[in-house]
Design an enzyme around this catalytic site. Structure first.
Site, PDB file in Angstrom:
ATOM      1  N   ASP A 214     -10.171   7.212   3.494  1.00  0.00           N
ATOM      2  CA  ASP A 214     -10.260   8.203   4.585  1.00  0.00           C
ATOM      3  C   ASP A 214      -9.668   7.626   5.853  1.00  0.00           C
ATOM      4  O   ASP A 214      -9.526   6.417   6.006  1.00  0.00           O
ATOM      5  CB  ASP A 214     -11.732   8.538   4.845  1.00  0.00           C
ATOM      6  CG  ASP A 214     -12.533   7.291   5.208  1.00  0.00           C
ATOM      7  OD1 ASP A 214     -12.711   7.019   6.391  1.00  0.00           O
ATOM      8  OD2 ASP A 214     -12.959   6.557   4.292  1.00  0.00           O
ATOM      9  N   ASP A 216     -10.601   7.033   9.546  1.00  0.00           N
ATOM     10  CA  ASP A 216     -11.894   6.923  10.228  1.00  0.00           C
ATOM     11  C   ASP A 216     -11.931   7.854  11.453  1.00  0.00           C
ATOM     12  O   ASP A 216     -10.893   8.417  11.869  1.00  0.00           O
ATOM     13  CB  ASP A 216     -12.144   5.463  10.619  1.00  0.00           C
ATOM     14  CG  ASP A 216     -13.617   5.186  10.849  1.00  0.00           C
ATOM     15  OD1 ASP A 216     -14.450   5.622  10.043  1.00  0.00           O
ATOM     16  OD2 ASP A 216     -13.935   4.553  11.870  1.00  0.00           O
TER      17      ASP A 216
END
Ligand SMILES: CSC[C@H]1O[C@H](OP(=O)(O)O)[C@H](O)[C@@H]1O
Ligand SMILES: Nc1ncnc2[nH]cnc12
Length: 274
Positions: A214, A216
């Site tokens: 991902d 952040d």
């Protein structure tokens, strides 16, 4: 089954699986190892891969019952070491602090920044004061092998960078995330410390295999990262990460030629291992 550490080396390479990486080898023997720090996260699965003896433990437990701040890090490393392990591969799901390192990126950082607090991070709480060198936390030979294996597999790995380890279990705020990025740190996770330093204290080579799951909070434009997102993206990449770990195991030199300390081999550190 219970194994006495005096039974001799059962494995030379250890793999500590992270989120979404709860099993590794086929045809394993499960070994229950007792340590002065209690049991490891799970029985250690010992088996063979490419002619190498390998020991696997999922750091959160196979049912992910240990959150990052409750993982029995000392017991996990001790258990691997007592089985004969000298090199540890550490797959981990991480967030990215740089927009160009998107989900699915494989990174092999060369530095670590510790933002955890309150975790037991040493085997040397009493007796003689021991201060291990930790300027370069990761094994250069392991890193080189991992980067090479990833390239061979058609991955475009990131060779280097800094993994900041947060206490968790919550994810970072946008402000924290932007601050981490402003330090030049590139990846964020919750388990890389104290795992790496405990490996160092036991004279184990330690090589991180970080899979970006991902962006952040600081660079993410949506709602922010969730555990479901991490596990979903990790699940999409677990096949090639397993293959990478297997290739690294097959390729790692049998003899350690890296400059990582051999403190225990040389008996410089007064740790009484069985
Ligand atoms: C599952 S969301 C956050 C969780 O994922 C990472 O685990 P690991 O490093 O063991 O792969 C992160 O460090 C958190 O523990
Ligand atoms: N964004 C993130 N922060 C901390 N740990 C993570 N593990 C995976 N993604 C993460």
């Amino acid at each position: 089954m219970s194994t006495s550490p005096s039974a001799g080396p059962a494995a030379e390479i250890g793999v500590i699986g992270g989120s979404g990486f709860y099993s590794f080898l086929d045809d394993v023997e499960e070994v229950r190892v007792e340590t002065p720090y209690g049991p490891p996260s799970d029985p250690i699965a010992v088996g063979e891969l490419a002619g190498r003896r390998v020991a696997f433990v999922p750091r959160h437990g196979r049912d992910h019952r240990y959150p990052p701040h409750k993982i029995p890090y000392r017991a996990n490393l001790w258990a691997l070491r007592s089985l004969g392990v000298r090199q540890v591969l550490a797959p981990s799901a991480v967030g990215s602090l740089a927009p160009h390192l998107g989900p699915g990126t494989l990174a092999v950082p060369d530095q670590l920044a510790d933002r955890t607090h309150g975790r037991a991070q040493t085997y040397y709480d009493e007796g003689a004061a021991v201060h291990v060198s930790f300027s370069d936390p990761y094994c250069p030979a392991g890193r080189r092998t991992a980067v090479g294996s990833a390239r061979t597999a058609g991955w475009d790995p990131v060779d280097g960078g800094t993994l900041v380890v947060i206490e968790g279990p919550r994810f970072s705020t946008r402000a924290e995330s932007r601050w981490f990025a402003s330090q030049g740190w590139t990846l964020v996770g919750m388990t890389g410390h104290p795992e790496a330093v405990l490996a160092r204290e036991l004279a184990l080579c330690y090589t991180p295999l970080c899979l970006v799951t991902d962006l952040d909070a600081g660079i993410e434009e949506g709602e922010g990262v969730t555990m479901d997102e991490v596990l979903r993206v990790f699940g999409e990449n677990i096949g090639r990460l397993r293959a990478l770990a297997a290739d690294v195991i097959a390729t790692l030199p049998a003899e350690r030629t890296c400059p990582c300390p051999r403190a225990l081999d040389g008996m410089e550190i007064p740790l009484e291992l069985p």
